[in-house]
Design a protein around this motif. Sequence first.
Motif, mmCIF file in Angstrom:
data_model
loop_
_atom_site.group_PDB
_atom_site.id
_atom_site.type_symbol
_atom_site.label_atom_id
_atom_site.label_comp_id
_atom_site.label_asym_id
_atom_site.label_seq_id
_atom_site.Cartn_x
_atom_site.Cartn_y
_atom_site.Cartn_z
ATOM 1 N N ASP A 2 12.882 21.692 6.396
ATOM 2 C CA ASP A 2 12.317 22.581 7.043
ATOM 3 C C ASP A 2 10.567 22.623 6.495
ATOM 4 O OD1 ASP A 2 12.010 23.485 4.275
ATOM 5 O OD2 ASP A 2 13.217 24.761 4.836
ATOM 6 N N HIS A 27 6.881 21.508 12.502
ATOM 7 C CA HIS A 27 7.938 21.394 11.699
ATOM 8 C C HIS A 27 7.750 19.095 11.954
ATOM 9 C CE1 HIS A 27 9.792 24.239 10.281
ATOM 10 N NE2 HIS A 27 9.630 24.865 11.197
ATOM 11 N N THR A 38 12.331 31.448 12.808
ATOM 12 C CA THR A 38 12.433 30.595 11.665
ATOM 13 C C THR A 38 11.344 31.690 11.094
ATOM 14 O OG1 THR A 38 11.423 28.830 11.373
ATOM 15 C CG2 THR A 38 13.572 28.260 11.229
ATOM 16 N N ASN A 71 8.708 27.798 15.150
ATOM 17 C CA ASN A 71 9.525 27.033 14.588
ATOM 18 C C ASN A 71 10.960 27.803 15.115
ATOM 19 O OD1 ASN A 71 6.980 26.100 13.592
ATOM 20 N ND2 ASN A 71 6.760 27.741 12.093
ATOM 21 N N TYR A 72 11.568 26.868 14.903
ATOM 22 C CA TYR A 72 12.720 27.259 14.746
ATOM 23 C C TYR A 72 13.726 25.693 14.534
ATOM 24 C CZ TYR A 72 11.170 29.351 19.087
ATOM 25 O OH TYR A 72 10.332 30.265 20.069
ATOM 26 N N ARG A 73 14.912 26.721 13.887
ATOM 27 C CA ARG A 73 15.956 26.307 13.732
ATOM 28 C C ARG A 73 16.471 25.332 14.645
ATOM 29 N NH1 ARG A 73 17.862 29.394 9.817
ATOM 30 N NH2 ARG A 73 19.349 30.360 11.302
ATOM 31 N N TYR A 126 14.944 21.319 12.747
ATOM 32 C CA TYR A 126 14.314 22.230 12.514
ATOM 33 C C TYR A 126 13.401 21.971 13.732
ATOM 34 C CZ TYR A 126 15.535 25.150 8.951
ATOM 35 O OH TYR A 126 16.576 25.881 7.567
#
Lengths: 379, 514
Positions: free
Chosen positions: B306, B329, B367, B460-462, B503
């Motif tokens: 991350d 990321h 996130t 931003n993402y997981r 991520y």
Amino acid sequence: MAALSSVACPLVCVATLSLGLALASPRATAQADPFWFEPAAGGARWRVVLGGEGVSDGVAHAPNAPAGGFEPATRLPRSASAALALHWRPSSEWSLRASVVRRSLVSLRDRYTIDGVELGVARRLPSPHASTRLALVADLRANRAGELYKNSWTRLGGARLTEARLFDARDEGAGLAFASRTSFGQGVGDGREIALSALIGIGLTRTGHERLAGVGVDGGGCRYGFEAADGTGELTLLEPCRQFEAFHEEYANERGIERRLGLAPGSDLAYTSRVARVGLGIVAVWGRTGAALSWVHGRHARADLDPRIRERGARAVASSHTTSLRVSVAASRVLRLHAGAHYRSTTYLDELPLLYNALTAGRFARDTLSFGAGLSLAF
Amino acid sequence: MSRVVPVRSRRSAAVLATPVALVLAGCGGDSGGTEASAPLAARAVDGFIVGGSVACDGLPNGGTTAGGRFVCPADTLLASVRGGADVGFDENATSGGIPFVGELVAPAVLGWVTPLSTLAVAMATDERGYDRAGFAAAVDALASTFGQSDLDLSADPTRGVQLVRLNAQVHQVLAAFSATESEYIEASTVLAGLVVESAGAGRAYNLGSGVGEILEAVNSRLTVSGSALSKGDAALREVIAQVQDVNTAIDGAARPDLVFGAAVAAPVAGQALTIERDEVLFGYRSLSERGGAGSGAVSIEEFESDEIAGTAYAELGALYSYEITSIEHHATLLEGSGELFLESDAFSIERDLVEQTVSIGFSLDATDDEDERAIAVTTSDARVSARRGESDSLAIALPAGAELRVRSVSDEATVTTATIVLKEEHEFTAEAGSVNLSFWRIDRELERRGFGDLTERAGNYRMTVAIGGVRINERDHGEVTRAAVRSVDAGSEVVSGSGFEGYVTLLPGSDYYY
């Protein structure tokens, strides 16, 4: 207040102001008058008023049937109301009033029944002239409908709202007004009088509801049920449709509801309004008979709702006026009969604020002529 | 004898469930009673199965939680749990453990769904359907075949070590012949048939040190039926040796947690796919119109980090007026020109897969602080095909009629759950060594189908991918381990299985500076 004014009086302020002027009357034969006109039995402390009002035309009411098509048409009055009022004058300085009213509005598909209650108190004020009576009037008013069932279809965004139910729809209002009545001509003793009346007042009205529920059909023909309450809501696909076997949404706030439904119940169906009113009238009494012509203008400021209505390209109703002509005759010392005609520039906007919202505003931009009759008993 | 075919009809099940409840009333378990209207509570246990997909009479009904707990409607006849993770006997664990590749079944009123109940249901089921009256006889047959003086499947299978051992050993036998859920079900059916026959003949098997005998018998049946699960002599000897070691260790375990420890210590084998962690996982092409961040490759290690790799700016409209919109990321996708490729070299195909039914879950969870956006998509109807040793042959298909379950959370915190039935087949095949996941196309498609625009603004993402129903290992610098368990929860369905998690940054529009 007479049955006529209980039912048809367009303004809360006016209604309560009438108490004030009644109280301000120095003459026994003219006491307990409503603001505009109400010759009453002399010396009576109590009055009970019963009356009704309606428009002259009817409507062939044929709601959408659950299975499609329409229910058989029934001819009903487009608008009707009945009211019962109780007036009490405990002293020459004070007057109190309480009334209940039931109103019914019918259209081609919809039928609403709304109950209202009004409470008012008036206090006589010192006057610089013997022929002029002054009063300060405060009042509270509320309307409530257990369920407003909108059976007619409504276009909402790209969807068709086939039914909507507004549960526990209500409005509450409070008003404060200053009123005057100046008499000319002969005195009470000969049973003749001409008087000019005026009022100025302010008020606050708040509308709201407990829950909104309904059914809609989207552009692809899929049926959804929805509910909204307290700023949250949910929408559920009622049966599998097109590629959806199931579809459900839960809205955590009004923004989410509005994004999906194009409607924010807390902002589009509920509002707070400030109201300013002025009125003029002339009253004539001749023996057992009397007549009055009155005009009241109201200005409504709904800071949150009306801009939203205009953003939708619809018309917000910011002002209203009502012109009334009333006549009455005393059948005995106890009984008086009334009749009247009332022209409203907006359809019951002042009487039923709970029906005014972002979806219905346009309907209030229509005028209405109604007629009423009633009786009062003085003790 | 009355027989019941579990159907996807609540009404039918309702009619049938009451007699079952009467027959099995008093069985105890964790059902918490059999009141007519109360949901049936049950637990899935090999070790506790968490994140498994629950079906009640074939209807998806969410997933198993800590302790393997789940519920079914009161009128449910058969409950089943597929996939998930075996977390041993930690009542509170909701993650970790080892992937569970299989399907466990039990009468819902039993309260416990275990490998033994799965066998008993299979034994009480024939082409006419499940015979509820035959369940008790099936349990008796299991007891006699496995040398047990008494067997009570309504007893807590997490406390009595004898029951814990027996379930674990049965699972080892079934797992020896299966790398996928459907193979596990086939192996269960074959083993059930063997038990029925053996019980009739008074034949008993030892599941510990003598497990080779039953493995041979099962393999013999598979061979006769022409099943693809049958093994040649060498492979069978290898499997017997492995299972014998594990089941002997299980026999020697004095406590449930030690039984689980013995199972975890079993050598990783029989996988269908291996994730090659040393290879590139994703390729991406995300060229800005202004020539900003470019295309490239993301290793699994980079994807899982991350770490902040850069800052993106978006023009606000006025000259020299910018707004920081996102922290990038390693994997950053720009709308329009941004594409995501799953590199097929990241997978080694260990065995032929022919339209193997698998569960797939895909999720994105924002996130950043105060960003609630999320979307999860699952399906249990995906088909995976591949040829052993040919990574490029990997193909993932969603056939017409496949059900996708979607759960999304929008910017306004609106939670949308839906089940979508695909009208036509969708296939993702490898071309030039990679599978184009067409993220933005999927995003637009979901928006068109009524979901909020998840990517209306940058974020931003997981990202999580879980593949259930097939055994997957991973290789890192030559060392092979079980692939980590991942879960994707789409509300009405949970897909747990091997997969990866990392991520990504999504930048809608293309006017970004770096």
